[in-house]
Write an enzyme that holds these catalytic residues in place. Structure first.
Site, mmCIF file in Angstrom:
data_model
loop_
_atom_site.group_PDB
_atom_site.id
_atom_site.type_symbol
_atom_site.label_atom_id
_atom_site.label_comp_id
_atom_site.label_asym_id
_atom_site.label_seq_id
_atom_site.Cartn_x
_atom_site.Cartn_y
_atom_site.Cartn_z
ATOM 1 N N LYS A 1 3.410 3.064 -11.579
ATOM 2 C CA LYS A 1 2.173 2.288 -11.517
ATOM 3 C C LYS A 1 2.067 1.295 -12.678
ATOM 4 O O LYS A 1 1.657 0.148 -12.490
ATOM 5 C CB LYS A 1 0.958 3.228 -11.508
ATOM 6 C CG LYS A 1 0.845 4.081 -10.258
ATOM 7 C CD LYS A 1 0.803 3.229 -8.997
ATOM 8 C CE LYS A 1 0.608 4.051 -7.739
ATOM 9 N NZ LYS A 1 0.659 3.232 -6.509
ATOM 10 N N TYR B 1 4.901 9.188 -12.086
ATOM 11 C CA TYR B 1 3.926 8.459 -11.272
ATOM 12 C C TYR B 1 3.371 7.289 -12.081
ATOM 13 O O TYR B 1 3.271 6.164 -11.584
ATOM 14 C CB TYR B 1 2.803 9.392 -10.839
ATOM 15 C CG TYR B 1 1.760 8.738 -9.963
ATOM 16 C CD1 TYR B 1 2.043 8.407 -8.643
ATOM 17 C CD2 TYR B 1 0.496 8.452 -10.457
ATOM 18 C CE1 TYR B 1 1.088 7.802 -7.835
ATOM 19 C CE2 TYR B 1 -0.463 7.851 -9.663
ATOM 20 C CZ TYR B 1 -0.171 7.534 -8.349
ATOM 21 O OH TYR B 1 -1.118 6.931 -7.562
ATOM 22 N N THR C 1 -8.672 11.042 1.055
ATOM 23 C CA THR C 1 -7.627 10.805 2.044
ATOM 24 C C THR C 1 -6.672 12.000 2.009
ATOM 25 O O THR C 1 -6.852 12.939 1.220
ATOM 26 C CB THR C 1 -6.838 9.527 1.735
ATOM 27 O OG1 THR C 1 -6.077 9.734 0.526
ATOM 28 C CG2 THR C 1 -7.767 8.336 1.531
ATOM 29 N N SER D 1 -2.600 -0.033 -6.581
ATOM 30 C CA SER D 1 -2.097 0.729 -7.717
ATOM 31 C C SER D 1 -2.947 1.993 -7.836
ATOM 32 O O SER D 1 -3.132 2.723 -6.871
ATOM 33 C CB SER D 1 -2.143 -0.122 -8.981
ATOM 34 O OG SER D 1 -1.673 0.595 -10.107
ATOM 35 N N ASN E 1 0.811 -1.212 0.000
ATOM 36 C CA ASN E 1 0.000 0.000 0.000
ATOM 37 C C ASN E 1 0.846 1.265 0.000
ATOM 38 O O ASN E 1 0.467 2.262 -0.596
ATOM 39 C CB ASN E 1 -0.904 0.000 1.237
ATOM 40 C CG ASN E 1 -1.517 1.354 1.495
ATOM 41 O OD1 ASN E 1 -2.415 1.798 0.789
ATOM 42 N ND2 ASN E 1 -1.024 2.037 2.523
#
Length: 280
Positions: A153, A149, A184, A135, A84
């Site tokens: 991924k 980024y 989040t 992911s 994670n």
């Protein structure tokens, strides 16, 4: 419901924190890693031996193996391993520094690869288990200003999909989770922005400069997303991919359709390069 033991990286915030809270509340054991010691002291106080915690910076590959080995040694069987931990790095490719590029790939790609490599001997020895990789829809679709980024991924998705084929004979299932935007602190605490270059002012790549704008909250409910990730571990066979969020579904399906539309007209061109002489 039979209780399980989970190993989760990055349990101090985001999906890692949400999953850990839900799992501990229902009676499961969690082995979690954090970069900041003390950041989950409240959960340690509340759950005691049910919650095993270790310090880990995923970019430290030898340390990642050591933490995984220690978790299995001290807890015995671990049923589910969840990659994670990670962070976002946005900016046009040439806006990023060499140090930012290395740190991003080391954490989001190589660190996750190392956790899986360290866990596999233990999972094989115990006769099976589940690997879950967090992911992003960015592992299937791309946006301007997020090339590095996406590199992490897309890379980790290829690794996990290939690994799924390798380990299926050992009863080890693999699931790649592709969330959309979630409410989040990822966009604010775990997001790094490149130093902007004037050349990209007004271009699509510059749109990421507003990524930390709190006036545009994402669609995803992190508690619901965490619950769906937890549920996926009980599915048989393991779903190779789980897409979470209507935005993620839209981005992923659009990208896949566009990719297929680009490739399908090339069937004759592809075949034109086949060997037509005598068999070697």
């Amino acid at each position: 419901m039979t209780s399980r033991t989970w190993f989760i990286t990055g349990v101090n915030s985001g999906f890692g924190r949400q999953m850990t809270e839900q799992l501990l509340a229902r009676g499961d054991r969690v082995a979690g890693t954090v970069r900041r010691p003390g950041s989950v002291a409240d959960l340690q106080d509340a759950y005691g031996e049910k919650f095993w915690v270790a310090h880990l910076d995923l970019a430290d590959l030898p340390a990642a193996r050591g933490v995984v080995d220690r978790a299995f040694a001290e807890l015995g069987r671990i049923d589910v391993v969840v990659n994670n931990a990670g962070y976002g790095l946005f900016g046009a490719a040439e806006e990023l520094t060499d140090e930012q590029v290395v740190a991003q790939v080391s954490t989001n790609l190589l660190g996750s690869v190392q956790v899986v490599r360290a866990a596999l001997p233990h999972l094989r020895a115990q006769g099976g288990g589940r690997l879950i990789q967090i992911s992003s829809y960015g592992g299937q679709a791309t946006n301007p200003g997020a090339s590095l980024y996406h590199a992490g991924k897309w890379g980790i998705e290829g690794f996990m999909e290939g690994t799924a084929r390798d380990v299926a004979p050992f009863g080890i299932g693999v699931t790649i989770v592709e969330p959309g935007g979630a409410r989040t602190e990822f966009r604010f605490d775990s997001l790094q922005l490149a130093q902007p270059m004037g050349a990209y002012d007004g271009t699509p790549a510059a749109m990421v400069r507003g990524a930390k704008d709190r006036s545009r909250p994402p669609l995803g409910d992190p508690a619901k997303m965490a619950a769906r990730i937890i549920d996926s571990a009980a599915q048989e066979p393991a779903p190779l991919r789980v897409v979470l969020g209507s935005d993620a579904y839209r981005f992923v399906t659009t990208a896949l359709r566009e990719r297929l539309a680009q490739i399908e007209p090339q069937q004759d061109l592809a075949a034109s390069t086949d060997w037509t002489g005598n068999p070697a």
